[in-house]
Write a protein that holds these residues in place. Structure first.
Motif, PDB file in Angstrom:
ATOM      1  N   LYS A 241       0.836  -1.199   0.000  1.00  0.00           N
ATOM      2  CA  LYS A 241       0.000   0.000   0.000  1.00  0.00           C
ATOM      3  C   LYS A 241       0.871   1.249   0.000  1.00  0.00           C
ATOM      4  CE  LYS A 241      -4.072   1.522   2.253  1.00  0.00           C
ATOM      5  NZ  LYS A 241      -4.500   1.926   3.557  1.00  0.00           N
ATOM      6  N   GLU A 242       0.468   2.245  -0.790  1.00  0.00           N
ATOM      7  CA  GLU A 242       1.172   3.531  -0.784  1.00  0.00           C
ATOM      8  C   GLU A 242       0.568   4.430   0.275  1.00  0.00           C
ATOM      9  OE1 GLU A 242       1.237   5.731  -4.400  1.00  0.00           O
ATOM     10  OE2 GLU A 242       2.388   4.207  -5.463  1.00  0.00           O
ATOM     11  N   ILE A 243       1.389   4.871   1.209  1.00  0.00           N
ATOM     12  CA  ILE A 243       0.927   5.826   2.222  1.00  0.00           C
ATOM     13  C   ILE A 243       1.490   7.197   1.871  1.00  0.00           C
ATOM     14  CG2 ILE A 243       0.864   6.393   4.685  1.00  0.00           C
ATOM     15  CD1 ILE A 243      -0.454   3.679   4.027  1.00  0.00           C
ATOM     16  N   LYS A 244       0.602   8.158   1.623  1.00  0.00           N
ATOM     17  CA  LYS A 244       1.041   9.517   1.265  1.00  0.00           C
ATOM     18  C   LYS A 244       1.431  10.293   2.521  1.00  0.00           C
ATOM     19  CE  LYS A 244      -0.375   9.465  -3.167  1.00  0.00           C
ATOM     20  NZ  LYS A 244       0.512   9.655  -4.322  1.00  0.00           N
ATOM     21  N   VAL A 245       2.517  11.037   2.412  1.00  0.00           N
ATOM     22  CA  VAL A 245       2.985  11.877   3.520  1.00  0.00           C
ATOM     23  C   VAL A 245       2.887  13.336   3.097  1.00  0.00           C
ATOM     24  CG1 VAL A 245       4.948  12.462   4.995  1.00  0.00           C
ATOM     25  CG2 VAL A 245       4.552  10.077   4.325  1.00  0.00           C
ATOM     26  N   TRP A 246       2.186  14.146   3.891  1.00  0.00           N
ATOM     27  CA  TRP A 246       1.927  15.547   3.516  1.00  0.00           C
ATOM     28  C   TRP A 246       2.800  16.538   4.272  1.00  0.00           C
ATOM     29  CZ3 TRP A 246      -0.436  15.419  -0.850  1.00  0.00           C
ATOM     30  CH2 TRP A 246      -1.328  14.368  -1.123  1.00  0.00           C
ATOM     31  N   LYS A 247       3.252  16.136   5.460  1.00  0.00           N
ATOM     32  CA  LYS A 247       4.061  17.070   6.253  1.00  0.00           C
ATOM     33  C   LYS A 247       4.936  16.278   7.221  1.00  0.00           C
ATOM     34  CE  LYS A 247       3.389  21.285   9.072  1.00  0.00           C
ATOM     35  NZ  LYS A 247       4.259  22.164   8.261  1.00  0.00           N
ATOM     36  N   CYS A 248       6.192  16.708   7.340  1.00  0.00           N
ATOM     37  CA  CYS A 248       7.083  16.035   8.291  1.00  0.00           C
ATOM     38  C   CYS A 248       8.172  16.992   8.733  1.00  0.00           C
ATOM     39  CB  CYS A 248       7.717  14.799   7.650  1.00  0.00           C
ATOM     40  SG  CYS A 248       8.976  15.174   6.422  1.00  0.00           S
ATOM     41  N   ASN A 268       2.268   8.131  17.696  1.00  0.00           N
ATOM     42  CA  ASN A 268       1.365   9.003  18.450  1.00  0.00           C
ATOM     43  C   ASN A 268      -0.079   8.848  17.977  1.00  0.00           C
ATOM     44  OD1 ASN A 268       3.579  10.130  19.894  1.00  0.00           O
ATOM     45  ND2 ASN A 268       4.034  11.399  18.114  1.00  0.00           N
ATOM     46  N   SER A 269      -0.243   8.619  16.678  1.00  0.00           N
ATOM     47  CA  SER A 269      -1.577   8.437  16.084  1.00  0.00           C
ATOM     48  C   SER A 269      -1.375   7.861  14.686  1.00  0.00           C
ATOM     49  CB  SER A 269      -2.311   9.783  16.000  1.00  0.00           C
ATOM     50  OG  SER A 269      -1.859  10.509  14.861  1.00  0.00           O
ATOM     51  N   PRO A 270      -2.480   7.473  14.016  1.00  0.00           N
ATOM     52  CA  PRO A 270      -2.330   6.918  12.660  1.00  0.00           C
ATOM     53  C   PRO A 270      -1.756   7.912  11.640  1.00  0.00           C
ATOM     54  CG  PRO A 270      -4.467   6.324  13.575  1.00  0.00           C
ATOM     55  CD  PRO A 270      -3.875   7.346  14.498  1.00  0.00           C
ATOM     56  N   LYS A 271      -1.659   9.201  12.006  1.00  0.00           N
ATOM     57  CA  LYS A 271      -1.110  10.198  11.081  1.00  0.00           C
ATOM     58  C   LYS A 271       0.127  10.882  11.659  1.00  0.00           C
ATOM     59  CE  LYS A 271      -5.427  11.495   8.811  1.00  0.00           C
ATOM     60  NZ  LYS A 271      -6.089  12.630   8.158  1.00  0.00           N
ATOM     61  N   ASN A 272       0.607  10.404  12.803  1.00  0.00           N
ATOM     62  CA  ASN A 272       1.695  11.090  13.485  1.00  0.00           C
ATOM     63  C   ASN A 272       2.607  10.053  14.152  1.00  0.00           C
ATOM     64  OD1 ASN A 272       3.199  12.435  15.656  1.00  0.00           O
ATOM     65  ND2 ASN A 272       1.906  14.212  15.214  1.00  0.00           N
ATOM     66  N   TYR A 273       3.823   9.909  13.605  1.00  0.00           N
ATOM     67  CA  TYR A 273       4.726   8.863  14.091  1.00  0.00           C
ATOM     68  C   TYR A 273       6.167   9.209  13.717  1.00  0.00           C
ATOM     69  CZ  TYR A 273       3.102   7.735   9.383  1.00  0.00           C
ATOM     70  OH  TYR A 273       2.720   7.842   8.075  1.00  0.00           O
ATOM     71  N   MET A 274       7.108   8.494  14.318  1.00  0.00           N
ATOM     72  CA  MET A 274       8.531   8.756  14.090  1.00  0.00           C
ATOM     73  C   MET A 274       9.223   7.517  13.554  1.00  0.00           C
ATOM     74  SD  MET A 274       9.719  11.019  17.333  1.00  0.00           S
ATOM     75  CE  MET A 274       9.099  12.670  17.634  1.00  0.00           C
ATOM     76  N   ASP A 279      20.321   9.492   8.941  1.00  0.00           N
ATOM     77  CA  ASP A 279      21.106  10.338   9.857  1.00  0.00           C
ATOM     78  C   ASP A 279      20.277  10.913  10.999  1.00  0.00           C
ATOM     79  OD1 ASP A 279      19.575  12.029   8.336  1.00  0.00           O
ATOM     80  OD2 ASP A 279      21.178  13.469   7.907  1.00  0.00           O
ATOM     81  N   GLY A 280      19.182  10.255  11.336  1.00  0.00           N
ATOM     82  CA  GLY A 280      18.363  10.760  12.433  1.00  0.00           C
ATOM     83  C   GLY A 280      16.960  10.202  12.395  1.00  0.00           C
ATOM     84  N   ILE A 281      16.000  11.097  12.672  1.00  0.00           N
ATOM     85  CA  ILE A 281      14.598  10.679  12.798  1.00  0.00           C
ATOM     86  C   ILE A 281      13.733  11.555  11.899  1.00  0.00           C
ATOM     87  CG2 ILE A 281      12.646  10.473  14.406  1.00  0.00           C
ATOM     88  CD1 ILE A 281      14.930  10.592  16.643  1.00  0.00           C
ATOM     89  N   ILE A 282      12.777  10.932  11.224  1.00  0.00           N
ATOM     90  CA  ILE A 282      11.737  11.705  10.547  1.00  0.00           C
ATOM     91  C   ILE A 282      10.477  11.621  11.399  1.00  0.00           C
ATOM     92  CG2 ILE A 282      10.077  11.605   8.631  1.00  0.00           C
ATOM     93  CD1 ILE A 282      12.443  13.154   7.772  1.00  0.00           C
ATOM     94  N   HIS A 283       9.990  12.802  11.793  1.00  0.00           N
ATOM     95  CA  HIS A 283       8.724  12.886  12.527  1.00  0.00           C
ATOM     96  C   HIS A 283       7.641  13.241  11.513  1.00  0.00           C
ATOM     97  CE1 HIS A 283       6.233  14.810  16.025  1.00  0.00           C
ATOM     98  NE2 HIS A 283       5.615  13.807  15.438  1.00  0.00           N
ATOM     99  N   THR A 293       2.930  -0.168  14.403  1.00  0.00           N
ATOM    100  CA  THR A 293       3.264  -0.639  15.740  1.00  0.00           C
ATOM    101  C   THR A 293       4.691  -0.228  16.047  1.00  0.00           C
ATOM    102  OG1 THR A 293       1.950  -2.599  15.209  1.00  0.00           O
ATOM    103  CG2 THR A 293       3.300  -2.702  17.207  1.00  0.00           C
ATOM    104  N   GLU A 294       4.924   0.311  17.223  1.00  0.00           N
ATOM    105  CA  GLU A 294       6.286   0.701  17.600  1.00  0.00           C
ATOM    106  C   GLU A 294       7.192  -0.523  17.507  1.00  0.00           C
ATOM    107  OE1 GLU A 294       6.315   2.860  21.308  1.00  0.00           O
ATOM    108  OE2 GLU A 294       5.060   4.460  20.457  1.00  0.00           O
ATOM    109  N   GLY A 295       8.358  -0.365  16.880  1.00  0.00           N
ATOM    110  CA  GLY A 295       9.319  -1.441  16.764  1.00  0.00           C
ATOM    111  C   GLY A 295       9.272  -2.179  15.430  1.00  0.00           C
ATOM    112  N   GLU A 296       8.181  -1.988  14.653  1.00  0.00           N
ATOM    113  CA  GLU A 296       8.133  -2.687  13.344  1.00  0.00           C
ATOM    114  C   GLU A 296       8.997  -1.934  12.331  1.00  0.00           C
ATOM    115  OE1 GLU A 296       4.599  -2.837  10.821  1.00  0.00           O
ATOM    116  OE2 GLU A 296       3.641  -1.305  12.066  1.00  0.00           O
ATOM    117  N   TYR A 297       9.266  -2.617  11.239  1.00  0.00           N
ATOM    118  CA  TYR A 297      10.127  -2.038  10.200  1.00  0.00           C
ATOM    119  C   TYR A 297       9.326  -1.718   8.948  1.00  0.00           C
ATOM    120  CZ  TYR A 297      14.182  -3.327  12.951  1.00  0.00           C
ATOM    121  OH  TYR A 297      15.121  -3.420  13.956  1.00  0.00           O
ATOM    122  N   LEU A 298       9.589  -0.550   8.380  1.00  0.00           N
ATOM    123  CA  LEU A 298       8.934  -0.144   7.129  1.00  0.00           C
ATOM    124  C   LEU A 298       9.841  -0.475   5.953  1.00  0.00           C
ATOM    125  CD1 LEU A 298       7.517   3.302   8.257  1.00  0.00           C
ATOM    126  CD2 LEU A 298       6.309   1.123   8.115  1.00  0.00           C
TER     127      LEU A 298
END
Length: 298
Positions: A241-248, A268-274, A279-283, A293-298
């Motif tokens: 499935k393609e998940i669109k990202v609008w802001k990060c 944090n929610s279905p639209k807000n995660y890290m 070289d770091g984290i995308i929020h 689920t926290e800990g799963e791999y994309l």
């Protein structure tokens, strides 16, 4: 109305509408309008028919700018200059040769650099800190003709597709009023492009919009802001499935240096995660809904 060379206006997207409306509101009157009544090509399609009817200007809708009916309409109006802003097909030599002062095109990039496709998207995705709003006299090449007006546009780190589009249009409106007056009093200056110095951006495809978690924070941030509304949105794959990202936002950090890219760190929610990236984290602050689920791999 204001003095103006006999001008025909061609266009079928949001920017065409804004620029034509700007001219008409400043009491310039064009002698004819060529537009389309629908478009599958342009996401920001906007017919000029409402303006033609409001200001009682002769118009035609066409699918092919170079066809007989369109050429006949243009010749019957005997224009001295043609403005063509927001028409995705190339204009052929017969049409180019009709107006004495040429056909004016518009390209939001710093020509001769960055001719070609998707100039606003590429400039954001590549992280450029400036671009330009350029008007030029069209020839048979793509974005290769003599420049008549070029204004630099600063791209801020917080700009996205929408804010940059608006910046360009605000500048373009000032330019069109300036060079329309210059045409009227014969002071337009034509600056030939040094084509050897330029480059041409290619068409973007599906894969160009795909987030790879091995990219840097900056790379992903730029991809997302470049493709956000009004465009199609950057995406990542979740299963098939393609998940669109609008802001990060990107957080460059060594805190998770030992963690592999693509690991979901917080939800944090279905639209807000890290997610961990190179070289770091995308929020991710806004996306299509996805139940991670926290800990799963994309």
């Amino acid at each position: 109305g204001e003095k103006m060379k006999k001008t025909i206006f061609i266009g079928c997207v949001e920017s065409s509408y804004v620029l034509l409306e700007c001219l008409l509101q400043h009491k310039y009157s064009v002698i004819g309008i060529i537009t389309a009544d629908n478009s599958k090509v342009n996401a920001d399609f906007h017919s000029l028919v409402p303006l033609a009817e409001k200001y009682k200007i002769d118009y035609i809708c066409t699918k092919d700018i170079n066809d007989r009916d369109t050429i006949t309409f243009i010749k019957s109006k005997n224009p001295e200059v043609i403005y063509c802003f927001g028409w995705s097909r190339l204009i052929k030599s017969e049409l180019l040769s009709i107006p004495k002062y040429g056909v004016v095109g518009f390209h939001p990039a710093a020509l001769p650099a960055n001719r070609g496709r998707h100039p606003l998207i590429w400039s954001l995705v590549l992280g450029l800190d400036k671009t330009a709003s350029t008007f030029f006299i069209m020839d048979e090449g793509a974005d290769t003709g003599d420049i008549i007006s070029q204004e630099e546009i600063i791209i801020d780190d917080t700009d996205d597709a929408n804010t940059l589009y608006n910046k360009v249009l605000e500048t373009a409106k000032k330019q069109i009023l300036e060079f329309t007056a210059q045409f009227a009093n014969g002071t337009v200056r034509r600056l030939p492009q040094d084509i050897g110095n330029g480059n041409t951006w290619r068409k973007r495809g599906q894969l160009d919009g795909q987030i790879d978690w091995r990219m840097s924070c900056k790379g992903i941030y730029n991809l997302v802001r470049g493709l956000t509304h009004p465009y199609v949105g950057a995406h990542f794959l979740y299963g098939d499935k393609e998940i669109k990202v609008w802001k990060c936002e990107g957080i460059v950090s060594k805190e998770y240096q030992n963690i592999e890219p693509g690991k979901v760190l917080y939800v944090n929610s279905p639209k807000n995660y890290m997610v961990k990236v190179y070289d770091g984290i995308i929020h991710i602050l806004d996306s299509d809904e996805v139940n991670l689920t926290e800990g799963e791999y994309l």
